[in-house]
Design an enzyme around this catalytic site. Structure first.
Site, PDB file in Angstrom:
ATOM      1  N   ASP A  28       0.833  -1.201   0.000  1.00 32.75           N
ATOM      2  CA  ASP A  28       0.000   0.000   0.000  1.00 32.75           C
ATOM      3  C   ASP A  28       0.864   1.246   0.000  1.00 32.75           C
ATOM      4  OD1 ASP A  28      -1.912   1.926   0.324  1.00 32.75           O
ATOM      5  OD2 ASP A  28      -2.705   1.177   2.207  1.00 32.75           O
ATOM      6  N   ASP A  33      -1.645   5.436  -5.522  1.00 31.38           N
ATOM      7  CA  ASP A  33      -2.016   4.682  -4.325  1.00 31.38           C
ATOM      8  C   ASP A  33      -2.394   3.248  -4.704  1.00 31.38           C
ATOM      9  OD1 ASP A  33      -2.937   3.726  -1.940  1.00 31.38           O
ATOM     10  OD2 ASP A  33      -4.476   5.242  -1.637  1.00 31.38           O
TER      11      ASP A  33
END
Length: 434
Positions: free
Chosen positions: A15, A202
């Site tokens: 992440d 992201d």
């Protein structure tokens, strides 16, 4: 990923929108923990407890527990990171029950870490001289249902995973992988004006998130989409058979166009009233509820573009390199992954922003810190993203991160497969990233 000695296998979502690393602890008894593998820290000979507790509150859900440190083993040709701090959750909300991974492997920039234990593992790899180059690269299979879903490569970039040239863009935040974006996007050739002027890369987000106003502006400009008020979604008129008739969308990141085809920005989902699965429908992956001046480019964008996340330790400069993905999964054609030093001949240099935030605009990054306009960077500034003997330090962070010369290090280039295409759609924090 293996945690502890001997290694216990757990899955993690890589992440780039989070700094923290955490996995479920053996002490966690919530339903979400019971649905996942847990770390049996008592069975690890290298585990060390810390007298620190933590709580992380996400937009939907939360986790909490205690901090410890242990050895991480990544992939079968192992990258072994010793004394890595991580959170061991002893509580987690139901939002994580259906997450596609056991825990989170944060890959954001160091300044996002609010506490020293949250220092992203990637930067500790740089500190310990474990990587051939201070980069990691992400390739996601364009097929959202593919298993494995893609590949994360630590220490280099794999040219068999992309086509054309890598274009490098200087990051304009100390916390997130944020790049400048033109406020005009294009639906085919028609301009659409937004308030957003920056984009964050992201990998933990399953969709493309914008402010509600900007998301509605883009979707309303796409002929063939209609707003479904009962679901608060924009859906394809006439069903999924009409997806190919939709127009392309073009984003300008630091002046370079990045095109998303309708197959790339439309999601196929099932309508689930109650517990029953009914018809398949297609919706726009551009959704609202995000930051006011920022677009969050999640899995849809990464399935379209190979992404190199790089950090110049000498100048404390993060950059992002982008190139079009190859179209399908296959075993890598490269016996040795290309180091970033050799990618300069493929790149067109660091791109400069096509426009700065308007004068007087209250432009903020995702944490509310004022952003200055990104300095222009020409190709002469691209002097190989390599390690040096200068300090690697982010203001406000501990200064114990020292860059290591390549000659002093056991240089590695390690890849890991993304185990699921889901990319944890349930996991969202207060910044809006999923």
């Amino acid at each position: 990923m293996g945690v502890g000695t001997p290694p216990q296998n757990l899955t993690v979502c890589f992440d780039t929108g989070s700094a923290s690393m955490w996995v479920p602890s053996m002490t966690c008894t919530t339903e979400s923990c019971n649905r996942h593998s847990k770390f049996e820290y008592k069975s690890s000979s290298t585990y060390q407890a810390a007298s620190v507790s933590f709580t992380i509150t996400y937009k939907n859900g939360h986790v909490g527990g205690n901090v410890g440190s242990d050895t991480l083993t990544i992939t079968d040709s192992p990258l072994v990171l010793t004394n890595q701090t991580l959170g061991l959750t002893d509580s987690s909300s139901l939002d994580f029950t259906n997450a596609s991974c056991d825990g989170i492997f944060g890959l954001a920039l160091p300044a996002l870490a609010k506490d020293a234990w949250q220092m992203p593992a990637f930067f500790r790899m740089i500190q310990q001289g474990m990587l051939r180059d201070p980069v990691f690269s992400v390739w996601m299979d364009p097929n959202p249902n593919a298993v494995p879903a893609g590949e994360v490569l630590f220490g280099g970039a794999d040219p068999s995973r992309f086509t054309g040239h890598l274009h490098f863009i200087r990051v304009i935040s100390q916390k997130h992988w944020v790049v400048p974006m033109n406020s005009t996007v294009y639906v085919n050739e028609d301009p659409v004006e937004l308030r957003a002027f920056q984009a964050v890369l992201d990998t933990g987000s399953s969709v493309i998130t914008a402010s509600t106003a900007d998301a509605n502006t883009i979707n309303a400009a796409i002929p063939g989409l209609e707003y479904a008020a009962e679901d608060n979604l924009w859906v394809v008129q006439g069903g999924c058979q009409n997806v190919t008739s939709l127009p392309n969308i073009t984003l300008l990141l630091a002046g370079t166009p990045y095109v998303l085809t309708p197959e790339q920005y439309v999601l196929q989902v099932y309508h689930r009233p109650g517990n029953e699965v009914t018809e398949l429908f297609c919706m726009s992956s551009i959704v609202g509820g995000g930051p006011l001046y920022t677009i969050v480019l999640g899995a849809n964008f990464h399935r379209a573009y190979y992404t190199v996340y790089a950090y110049d330790a000498r100048t404390n400069t993060p950059t992002v390199g982008l190139a079009a993905n190859v179209r399908s999964w296959s075993a890598s054609a490269s016996p040795d992954r290309t180091p970033i030093q050799n990618l300069t001949y493929m790149a067109h240099g660091l791109k400069v922003p096509s426009e700065a935030p308007p004068p007087g605009a209250d432009s903020t990054d995702l944490e509310g810190t004022l952003l200055a306009a990104a300095p222009f960077v020409d190709e002469s500034a691209w002097q190989l993203l390599s390690q040096s003997d200068g300090p690697m330090h982010v203001p406000g962070q501990p200064t114990n991160l020292a860059a290591v010369k390549p000659a002093d290090a056991a240089l590695k280039n390690v890849d890991v497969q993304l185990h699921s295409a889901a990319q944890s759609a349930q996991i969202q924090d207060s910044t809006g990233h999923a």
